[in-house]
Scaffold this motif. Structure first.
Motif, PDB file in Angstrom:
ATOM      1  N   PRO A 269      29.882  44.471  55.763  1.00  0.00           N
ATOM      2  CA  PRO A 269      29.952  43.339  56.340  1.00  0.00           C
ATOM      3  C   PRO A 269      31.215  43.305  57.096  1.00  0.00           C
ATOM      4  N   GLY A 270      31.467  42.513  58.224  1.00  0.00           N
ATOM      5  CA  GLY A 270      32.868  42.234  58.634  1.00  0.00           C
ATOM      6  C   GLY A 270      33.749  41.519  58.035  1.00  0.00           C
ATOM      7  N   PRO A 271      35.185  41.450  58.312  1.00  0.00           N
ATOM      8  CA  PRO A 271      36.118  40.891  57.594  1.00  0.00           C
ATOM      9  C   PRO A 271      36.006  39.361  57.296  1.00  0.00           C
ATOM     10  N   LEU A 272      36.492  38.946  56.252  1.00  0.00           N
ATOM     11  CA  LEU A 272      36.323  37.284  56.054  1.00  0.00           C
ATOM     12  C   LEU A 272      37.900  36.931  55.999  1.00  0.00           C
ATOM     13  N   PRO A 273      38.578  36.581  56.862  1.00  0.00           N
ATOM     14  CA  PRO A 273      40.017  36.273  56.945  1.00  0.00           C
ATOM     15  C   PRO A 273      40.387  35.372  55.867  1.00  0.00           C
ATOM     16  N   GLY A 274      41.381  35.882  55.215  1.00  0.00           N
ATOM     17  CA  GLY A 274      41.951  35.036  54.195  1.00  0.00           C
ATOM     18  C   GLY A 274      41.256  34.623  52.876  1.00  0.00           C
ATOM     19  N   ARG A 275      40.092  35.065  52.636  1.00  0.00           N
ATOM     20  CA  ARG A 275      39.101  34.796  51.968  1.00  0.00           C
ATOM     21  C   ARG A 275      39.252  35.670  50.462  1.00  0.00           C
ATOM     22  N   THR A 276      39.577  34.980  49.414  1.00  0.00           N
ATOM     23  CA  THR A 276      39.578  35.735  48.101  1.00  0.00           C
ATOM     24  C   THR A 276      38.493  35.179  47.102  1.00  0.00           C
ATOM     25  N   VAL A 277      38.257  35.973  45.967  1.00  0.00           N
ATOM     26  CA  VAL A 277      37.503  35.429  44.883  1.00  0.00           C
ATOM     27  C   VAL A 277      38.428  35.780  43.726  1.00  0.00           C
ATOM     28  N   ALA A 278      38.280  34.503  42.912  1.00  0.00           N
ATOM     29  CA  ALA A 278      38.859  34.705  41.467  1.00  0.00           C
ATOM     30  C   ALA A 278      37.750  34.972  40.679  1.00  0.00           C
ATOM     31  N   LEU A 279      37.990  35.924  39.902  1.00  0.00           N
ATOM     32  CA  LEU A 279      36.768  36.388  38.950  1.00  0.00           C
ATOM     33  C   LEU A 279      37.196  36.287  37.527  1.00  0.00           C
ATOM     34  N   PHE A 280      36.375  35.492  36.766  1.00  0.00           N
ATOM     35  CA  PHE A 280      36.696  35.109  35.421  1.00  0.00           C
ATOM     36  C   PHE A 280      36.460  35.999  34.327  1.00  0.00           C
ATOM     37  N   GLU A 281      36.940  35.911  33.115  1.00  0.00           N
ATOM     38  CA  GLU A 281      36.801  37.227  32.110  1.00  0.00           C
ATOM     39  C   GLU A 281      35.568  37.284  31.994  1.00  0.00           C
ATOM     40  N   GLY A 282      34.537  36.289  31.785  1.00  0.00           N
ATOM     41  CA  GLY A 282      33.011  36.915  31.672  1.00  0.00           C
ATOM     42  C   GLY A 282      32.394  37.631  32.583  1.00  0.00           C
ATOM     43  N   SER A 283      33.014  37.335  34.076  1.00  0.00           N
ATOM     44  CA  SER A 283      32.520  38.471  34.902  1.00  0.00           C
ATOM     45  C   SER A 283      33.055  39.738  34.850  1.00  0.00           C
ATOM     46  N   LEU A 284      34.598  39.565  34.515  1.00  0.00           N
ATOM     47  CA  LEU A 284      34.822  41.007  34.271  1.00  0.00           C
ATOM     48  C   LEU A 284      34.592  41.815  33.124  1.00  0.00           C
ATOM     49  N   ARG A 285      33.880  41.156  32.317  1.00  0.00           N
ATOM     50  CA  ARG A 285      33.310  41.922  31.016  1.00  0.00           C
ATOM     51  C   ARG A 285      32.143  42.701  31.545  1.00  0.00           C
ATOM     52  N   HIS A 286      31.254  41.897  32.481  1.00  0.00           N
ATOM     53  CA  HIS A 286      30.212  42.616  33.168  1.00  0.00           C
ATOM     54  C   HIS A 286      30.363  43.634  34.018  1.00  0.00           C
ATOM     55  N   LEU A 287      31.684  43.688  34.876  1.00  0.00           N
ATOM     56  CA  LEU A 287      32.205  44.593  35.422  1.00  0.00           C
ATOM     57  C   LEU A 287      32.660  45.605  34.972  1.00  0.00           C
ATOM     58  N   ASP A 288      33.386  45.437  33.579  1.00  0.00           N
ATOM     59  CA  ASP A 288      33.832  46.681  32.712  1.00  0.00           C
ATOM     60  C   ASP A 288      32.727  47.492  32.478  1.00  0.00           C
ATOM     61  N   ASP A 289      31.531  46.921  32.009  1.00  0.00           N
ATOM     62  CA  ASP A 289      30.305  47.531  31.649  1.00  0.00           C
ATOM     63  C   ASP A 289      29.845  48.366  32.728  1.00  0.00           C
ATOM     64  N   LEU A 290      30.258  48.402  33.969  1.00  0.00           N
ATOM     65  CA  LEU A 290      29.598  49.170  34.931  1.00  0.00           C
ATOM     66  C   LEU A 290      30.891  49.956  35.594  1.00  0.00           C
ATOM     67  N   GLY A 291      31.958  49.947  34.810  1.00  0.00           N
ATOM     68  CA  GLY A 291      32.803  50.878  35.182  1.00  0.00           C
ATOM     69  C   GLY A 291      33.675  50.258  36.373  1.00  0.00           C
ATOM     70  N   LEU A 292      33.707  48.876  36.535  1.00  0.00           N
ATOM     71  CA  LEU A 292      34.294  48.412  37.952  1.00  0.00           C
ATOM     72  C   LEU A 292      35.563  47.629  37.484  1.00  0.00           C
ATOM     73  N   ARG A 293      35.873  47.252  36.197  1.00  0.00           N
ATOM     74  CA  ARG A 293      37.159  46.682  35.999  1.00  0.00           C
ATOM     75  C   ARG A 293      38.398  47.284  36.347  1.00  0.00           C
ATOM     76  N   GLU A 294      38.514  48.548  36.030  1.00  0.00           N
ATOM     77  CA  GLU A 294      39.718  49.297  36.377  1.00  0.00           C
ATOM     78  C   GLU A 294      40.278  49.326  37.721  1.00  0.00           C
ATOM     79  N   PRO A 295      39.034  49.796  38.890  1.00  0.00           N
ATOM     80  CA  PRO A 295      39.330  49.688  40.013  1.00  0.00           C
ATOM     81  C   PRO A 295      39.824  48.350  40.474  1.00  0.00           C
ATOM     82  N   LEU A 296      39.166  47.275  40.135  1.00  0.00           N
ATOM     83  CA  LEU A 296      39.574  45.845  40.483  1.00  0.00           C
ATOM     84  C   LEU A 296      40.982  45.436  40.080  1.00  0.00           C
ATOM     85  N   GLU A 297      41.192  45.937  38.921  1.00  0.00           N
ATOM     86  CA  GLU A 297      42.564  45.640  38.329  1.00  0.00           C
ATOM     87  C   GLU A 297      43.665  46.016  39.325  1.00  0.00           C
TER      88      GLU A 297
END
Ligand SMILES: Cc1cc2nc3c(=O)[nH]c(=O)nc-3n(C[C@H](O)[C@H](O)[C@H](O)COP(=O)(O)OP(=O)(O)OC[C@H]3O[C@@H](n4cnc5c(N)ncnc54)[C@H](O)[C@@H]3O)c2cc1C
Length: 412
Positions: free
Chosen positions: A43-71
């Motif tokens: 996808p192309g850039p989305l200027p100024g757009r950020t996403v706040a992800l909550f602890e529940g989502s971070l747990r799912h991402l952790d299961d996929l090994g994605l929490r550390e690179p996200l942090e």
């Protein structure tokens, strides 16, 4: 990662869309042991757009090994402050909710949209279980015995199931003739990254104005700018047009004003974005051999930072439903799709309707509505158990799971 060259290839699952929802879905589905193709262009850039992800989502991402690179690329959000800035007669006092009230160090992480997509792409490209195909799907043929996806570069993909994270205009959803309800709001969101003089202390501040929220969310520090936040500012479209035409210093002065100078002097970093506000919900989140994830099945304004958090739960539930399923068995696929439909319906309905109601109460400028909104926030702030229950529900929803479990024919 493997790349597909042959004109026709076969996979168990085709994931459509290389936005955040599609990428997370593909990574989660690869864990189920099925062969996965991700079809989508970066996808192309989305200027100024950020996403706040909550602890529940971070747990799912952790299961996929994605929490550390996200942090590594995100800022920690430890609290949320809500300030009613509507000048209503029934304005409740400002409310501050902190993660330690529910035994957490933080509510979650805030990350630029472009950075999370780049990080997920990099992880996906390192996974041999996923074949990435840089193309769009032009059309689908959904049949009782399988699906053929016809790509815009002439290739054809045969698969057993499609998981579509192909955005709000989802071609997969259209091909499966899933009905939708769409609406718009008289609002445009201006987004941007701000540098400011005073610290944010890890707290998101959401000012509720008569035109919608005006929100500062913590951003990671850089060497040049130790104090940064992302801005999401909802306003009438004509105002957005006027503000976007201002010089950066003039707009920064309006932002300082609107924030009541809470952050001190402000400087705008990089480009701004402008996004018209709309809502969309689907009658179903699945079709025969099809599961929808992310904005393919829900769109709403950015109040309470819910969109991608919901998309992550869609992906987690799609992977759960397909885990261990014999994809050569049409009946087993039907059951997995039905399980996905049941597990997602309530969660998506609650978020879509909840955000819609809150947004409309801000826009209403009607005393009884102001009274109800004021009393609601005051009650949530003052009543400890209610306050904690709502905080928990915001970061790791359980109400929807409970409702899904009570649905007829539920397994859970
Ligand atoms: C101002 C703003 C602030 C927000 N803040 C938050 C927040 O703090 N927290 C939060 O959780 N959410 C937030 N959201 C919501 C969040 O940004 C979205 O939910 C999320 O980005 C949607 O991602 P997606 O992958 O579902 O869709 P998209 O990003 O739209 O991705 C869909 C992808 O599918 C591709 N595609 C389309 N057609 C095809 C095809 N035929 N074949 C293959 N690919 C195709 C597209 O090119 C695109 O790359 C915010 C939204 C806005 C507008």
């Amino acid at each position: 990662m493997a790349t597909a060259q042959a004109p026709q290839q076969k996979f168990d699952i085709l994931v459509a869309g290389a936005g955040a929802s599609g990428l997370i879905a593909a990574i989660a589905l690869a864990r189920t042991g099925h062969s996965v193709a991700l079809v989508g262009k970066t996808p192309g850039p989305l200027p100024g757009r950020t996403v706040a992800l909550f602890e529940g989502s971070l747990r799912h991402l952790d299961d996929l090994g994605l929490r550390e690179p996200l942090e590594e690329i995100a800022a920690v959000v430890k609290g949320i402050r809500i300030i009613d800035d509507t000048s209503s007669l029934f304005r409740p006092p400002p409310a501050l909710f902190t993660a330690d009230e529910i035994g957490l160090d933080a509510f979650g992480l805030n990350v630029p949209n472009d950075d999370i997509v780049a990080m997920l792409s990099k992880v996906l490209d390192s996974m041999r279980e996923i074949t990435r195909i840089e193309a769009f799907v032009s059309t689908y043929d959904f049949r009782a015995d399988g699906v053929t996806a016809f790509l815009d570069d002439g290739r054809e993909i045969e698969c057993a199931v499609v998981v579509a994270g192909d955005g709000r205009n989802s071609p997969a959803r259209k091909a499966a003739k899933i009905e939708i309800k769409e609406w718009s709001y008289p609002q445009t969101a201006i987004t941007g990254i701000l540098r400011h003089r005073r610290p944010h202390d890890g707290i998101t501040t959401e000012f509720h104005t008569r035109f919608g929220p005006f929100t500062f969310v913590p951003m990671p520090s850089t060497d040049e700018a130790p104090r940064r936040s992302s801005l999401v500012w909802l306003m009438p479209p004509a105002e957005a047009k006027r503000r976007l035409a201002l010089k950066p210093r003039e707009l920064a002065a309006e932002i300082e004003d609107q924030s009541h100078y809470r952050y001190g002097a402000i400087e705008i970093e990089g480009s701004l974005g402008a996004f018209p506000m709309a809502g969309m919900r689907t009658l179903k989140v699945s079709g025969p051999r099809l599961m929808l994830v992310g904005e393919a099945c829900h769109v709403f304004p950015p109040l309470g930072a819910q969109g991608l958090n919901l998309g992550i739960r869609d992906s987690a539930d799609a992977a759960l439903a397909l885990d261990g399923v014999d994809l050569s068995n049409a009946k087993a696929i039907d059951s997995a799709v039905a399980e996905f439909e049941k597990s997602r319906r309530a969660d998506i309905d609650i978020r879509t309707r909840g955000v819609d109601i809150l947004n409309r109460t801000l826009l209403a400028d009607f005393l009884p509505v102001d009274f109800l909104r004021g009393v609601g926030l005051a009650a949530v702030t003052a009543i400890g158990p209610l306050r904690r229950a709502i905080l928990r529900e915001g970061i790791e929803p359980t109400l929807a799971r409970t409702l899904a479990n009570f649905a007829p024919g539920s397994r859970g």
